[in-house]
Scaffold this active site. Structure first.
Site, PDB file in Angstrom:
ATOM      1  CG  PHE B 210       0.164  30.030  93.298  1.00  0.00           C
ATOM      2  CD1 PHE B 210       0.518  30.818  94.389  1.00  0.00           C
ATOM      3  CD2 PHE B 210      -0.905  30.422  92.510  1.00  0.00           C
ATOM      4  CE1 PHE B 210      -0.186  31.977  94.688  1.00  0.00           C
ATOM      5  CE2 PHE B 210      -1.606  31.584  92.789  1.00  0.00           C
ATOM      6  CZ  PHE B 210      -1.248  32.366  93.885  1.00  0.00           C
ATOM      7  CG  ASP B 211       1.899  22.992  89.690  1.00  0.00           C
ATOM      8  OD1 ASP B 211       1.363  22.644  88.619  1.00  0.00           O
ATOM      9  OD2 ASP B 211       3.087  22.734  89.986  1.00  0.00           O
ATOM     10  N   GLY B 212       3.725  25.342  89.919  1.00  0.00           N
ATOM     11  CA  GLY B 212       4.480  26.231  89.043  1.00  0.00           C
ATOM     12  C   GLY B 212       4.043  26.129  87.599  1.00  0.00           C
TER      13      GLY B 212
END
Lengths: 261, 370
Positions: B210-212
Site C-alpha cells: 500500500f501507498d500511505g
C-alpha cells in the site's frame, strides 16, 4: 358463475399468439372505497402493468402487425369488488391501462376460467390463491412488496434457477409444460429487441448450488429459447439483499414464486 | 467423474457429461455445457458477513483484450456474438489472476488450521457483462480451477448495489468510473492495470503493498504538500506527529488482512505468515514517516514492512518485494510500478486527482475528485 366484460377502449389481442397474463384485480388497485370520483388508488402491481404495456408498445414499434403481445386480463373473485365492477372498469380506463377484459367469477370457478381462457401466467398478491392455481397447473407467481418498488419502464422477470434444474417433486407434467411454454414465449419476445435498451430483461438466479449449477440453468433456459440478460449465482448467500437490488417484478420458480429466506 | 480439460460443450453440441440424477422430464435435462469443475468435495463458500469479500471484474481476472477491441470497434451485438461463438475457449489469466490464486492459497492454509471457521477470503466475480458471456466465464473458471462460486452478471446495470449486498471489502475493476462510484459509497476499490510484463510472484504467500497518503491515510497531508511545498509538509508532520491521520479508503482492507494474519499468529505462524503487508511511501523515515507509523499503531493495525523512500521511485523497490498487488493514489507511481512488472492499482481518491504530478497520462487529469 363467470362473467367476462371486454374493455372497449383497448384493441383485443390475437388469442392464437398473445401471451395471456391474468392479474388479480386487488393487486392492481387498492382495496377499499374508491376516491370521490370512484377511481381506485394504484395498487402494488401497478408498475408491473405499466411495464407489460411498455413491452407491448415497443413490440408494436418494431412491427406494427406484431401478434406476440401481452394480453392482460383482470380477475376478480372478491365479491365486494364485483359489486363495484363499474368502478373497477372505470378506474382501468381512467389510468389508460391496457387491460383487454375483466373476468368476474366465484372463487370455485375462477381456476376453471383461467384454464379455459388459456391463461399463460397468473399473478396475485394472495399466497393461497397462487398456491391453488399452481397446483392446478397454471403457471403462477406471487406478487409481494418488492413488486411495488419496481421500475415501470422495464419488465424484469426473474427465473429461479434452482427450480429450473431441479423442480419440486409436486410439479406435474402439465405445469412443467405451461412453464416451458411461457418461457419460450418470453424468450421469443426478448429476441425482438437488441441487447441494450430492451423493455424486457430476463434474469436468472441460483441460490444454493455453485457456478456449475448456474451454468446448467443458463443452458436449460437456452434450450427453451430463453437467453438470460443477467445471471446471479449466490452459492448460499442470503437472497434478500440481492433481490432488493435486482428488483424483479415477479419470480418464476416451482414453488409459486415464493422464496423462503 | 474425471476432470478432463477437453470436455466442454456448446448449446448445439453433444452431451458429453450427463448429470446422474434420474426422473427428469426432457425439457429440464440440463445438458451440461460446462467443463466439469474439480470433482473432489468442494468446501462451501462462507457467509458474506463472515468473509473478507473481494469482488473482481471479468476484465481484470482474465484477459479480454481482443473481445474489448471488438466491443469498442464493432459494438455490443458483434461482441456478444463473438463471445458466444468462442464459448468453449477459456480466457487467459488477467492481472488479478495471481492475486486471486494467492487468496485461495491463504484460504487453503486457513481451512487446515481452522476447519470450522468462515473467516476466509471469498472471491466474487462482479461483471457488467450480459449473461450471454456467462458460460464462457464459467468454463474459464473451471479450466483454471479457480474457486469462485459466486458471481453477478448485471447485464449492463450498475454493480454498486450488489457490491454492498455482498459486504464487499475490496472491489477491483478495469473501469475507473465504477471504481470511483464504489469509493463514493464507502467501498474500498481500485482500478487495476495490466503491467507490461508480469514478474513472478509467490504462490504460497500473499503480499499486498500500500501507498500511505490518500490510500491508507486520508489526503490531508498531501494537500499541505501540494499547497505549501515540501518544507511546510515536513514541519506540519513533525508538529502533528502524535495526532493520528484520518483514515483513507483502503484502511479497512488492511484491517481485514490484519484480522486474518492474527489467526496465523495464533497458531505460531508469525515469522512465515502466509499474508504479508507492506507500506511503500514517499515519506522519509527520519521525519514524516513517524506520523504514519504512529497512526497505524493508534488504529491497532500492524504492517509487516514499512519502506520510506523519501521521494525515490517506487518501481525498483516493488520489483524486489514482488507484491501480488500494489495500491497508490497517483498514476505516476502506478505506471512506474507497472513498467517494472508489478500489478499496480490506482485508487482515484483525494487531492492527487485534481493536481496531477508531471508525467501523468491525460485521461486521469479529467477525473473528478472525491
Amino acid at each position: 358463475m363467470v362473467s367476462t366484460v371486454l374493455n372497449t377502449d383497448v384493441k383485443q389481442k390475437d388469442s392464437e399468439h398473445a401471451v395471456v397474463v391474468a392479474v388479480a384485480s386487488r393487486a392492481v388497485f387498492e382495496q377499499g372505497a374508491g376516491g370521490d370520483d370512484g377511481v381506485y388508488a394504484e395498487g402494488m402491481a401497478f408498475p408491473l402493468l405499466q411495464a407489460l404495456q411498455k413491452v407491448n408498445k415497443r413490440l408494436l414499434e418494431e412491427n406494427s402487425a406484431e401478434s406476440l403481445l401481452f394480453d392482460i386480463v383482470l380477475i376478480t373473485t372478491d365479491s365486494q369488488q364485483q359489486q363495484q365492477s363499474f368502478h373497477l372498469i372505470s378506474s382501468t380506463k381512467h389510468y389508460g391501462l391496457e387491460v383487454s377484459r375483466f373476468c368476474f367469477s366465484t372463487e370455485e370457478d375462477f381456476i376453471e376460467n383461467l384454464l379455459q381462457n388459456n391463461v399463460h401466467l397468473f399473478l396475485s398478491t394472495d399466497r393461497h390463491e397462487v398456491s391453488q392455481t399452481s397446483q392446478k397447473g397454471v403457471l403462477s407467481a406471487l406478487l409481494d412488496e418488492y413488486t411495488a418498488s419496481c421500475p415501470s419502464e422495464q419488465l424484469r422477470v426473474l427465473f429461479c434457477g434452482d427450480a429450473v434444474i431441479r423442480p419440486g417433486t409436486n410439479q406435474t407434467p402439465a405445469s412443467r409444460q405451461t412453464a416451458q411454454t411461457f418461457s419460450a414465449q418470453l424468450g421469443k419476445m426478448r429476441q425482438k429487441f437488441g441487447i441494450s435498451d430492451s423493455p424486457l430483461s430476463i434474469a436468472l438466479m441460483t441460490s444454493c448450488g455453485g457456478r456449475d449449477s448456474c451454468g446448467g440453468a443458463l443452458q436449460t433456459l437456452r434450450s427453451l429459447g430463453v437467453s438470460a440478460d443477467e445471471a446471479y449465482c449466490l452459492a448460499g448467500a442470503p437472497r434478500g439483499p440481492i433481490l432488493s437490488v435486482l428488483r424483479p417484478h415477479f419470480l418464476l420458480s416451482n414453488s409459486f414464486g415464493v422464496l423462503e429466506d | 467423474m474425471s476432470l478432463n480439460n477437453g470436455q466442454s460443450l456448446t448449446a448445439s453440441g453433444q452431451d458429453l457429461t450427463r448429470n446422474s440424477s434420474s426422473g427428469r422430464a426432457p425439457w429440464e435435462d440440463a445438458r451440461t455445457v460446462l467443463k466439469p469443475s474439480t470433482p473432489t468435495r468442494k468446501p462451501k463458500p462462507p457467509k458474506p458477513e463472515n468473509a473478507v469479500t473481494i469482488a473482481v471484474s471479468a476484465r481484470v481476472l482474465f484477459t479480454m483484450e481482443k473481445e474489448q477491441q471488438i466491443y469498442e470497434q464493432q459494438g455490443m451485438e458483434e461482441y456478444i456474438k463473438y463471445q458466444v461463438e468462442h464459448e468453449t475457449e477459456p480466457f487467459s489469466p488477467g492481472p488479478a489472476f495471481s492475486f486471486v490464486k494467492a487468496l485461495e492459497a491463504v484460504n487453503a492454509q486457513l481451512r487446515e488450521l481452522y476447519p470450522e471457521s468462515e473467516e476466509l477470503f471469498d472471491v466474487v466475480l462482479m461483471t457488467n457483462n450480459h449473461a450471454y458471456v456467462g458460460l464462457r466465464l464459467i468454463n474459464t473458471i473451471n479450466h483454471h480451477q479457480l474457486f469462485i462460486e459466486r458471481f453477478c452478471m448485471t447485464g449492463g446495470n450498475s454493480p454498486i448495489g450488489y457490491l454492498k449486498a455482498y459486504h464487499t471489502n475490496l472491489y477491483l475493476s478495469a473501469d475507473p468510473v465504477k471504481v470511483r462510484e464504489a469509493l463514493e459509497e464507502g467501498i474500498a476499490a481500485a482500478t487495476m492495470f495490466t503491467p507490461d510484463k508480469m514478474t513472478e510472484v509467490s504462490e504460497t504467500q500473499l503480499r499486498v503493498a500500500f501507498d500511505g497518503d490518500a490510500v491508507l491515510f486520508s489526503d490531508e497531508s498531501e494537500r499541505i504538500y501540494k499547497a505549501h511545498g515540501l518544507d511546510k509538509f515536513f514541519e506540519h508532520e513533525k508538529a502533528h506527529e502524535n495526532k493520528p491521520l484520518d483514515h483513507g479508503p483502503l484502511k479497512c482492507f488492511l484491517e481485514a488482512l490484519g484480522k486474518l494474519q492474527k489467526k496465523f499468529y495464533g497458531k505460531g505462524q508469525r515469522m512465515d505468515c502466509p499474508i504479508r503487508t507492506y507500506l511503500v511511501t514517499a515519506r522519509s523515515a527520519a521525519s514524516s514517516g513517524t506520523r504514519a507509523l504512529k497512526t497505524l499503531r493508534s488504529w491497532g493495525l500492524e504492517i509487516d514492512e514499512a519502506l520510506f523512500l523519501a521521494g525515490a521511485p517506487k518501481g525498483p523497490m516493488l520489483e524486489k518485494i514482488r507484491p501480488h498487488i500494489f495500491f497508490d493514489d497517483q498514476m505516476f507511481h502506478v505506471e512506474g510500478a507497472a513498467e517494472m512488472g508489478t500489478v499496480a492499482c490506482h485508487v482515484p481518491y483525494g487531492i492527487a486527482q485534481r493536481v496531477p504530478k508531471k508525467g501523468i497520462s491525460n485521461k486521469e487529469t479529467c477525473s473528478a475528485p472525491k
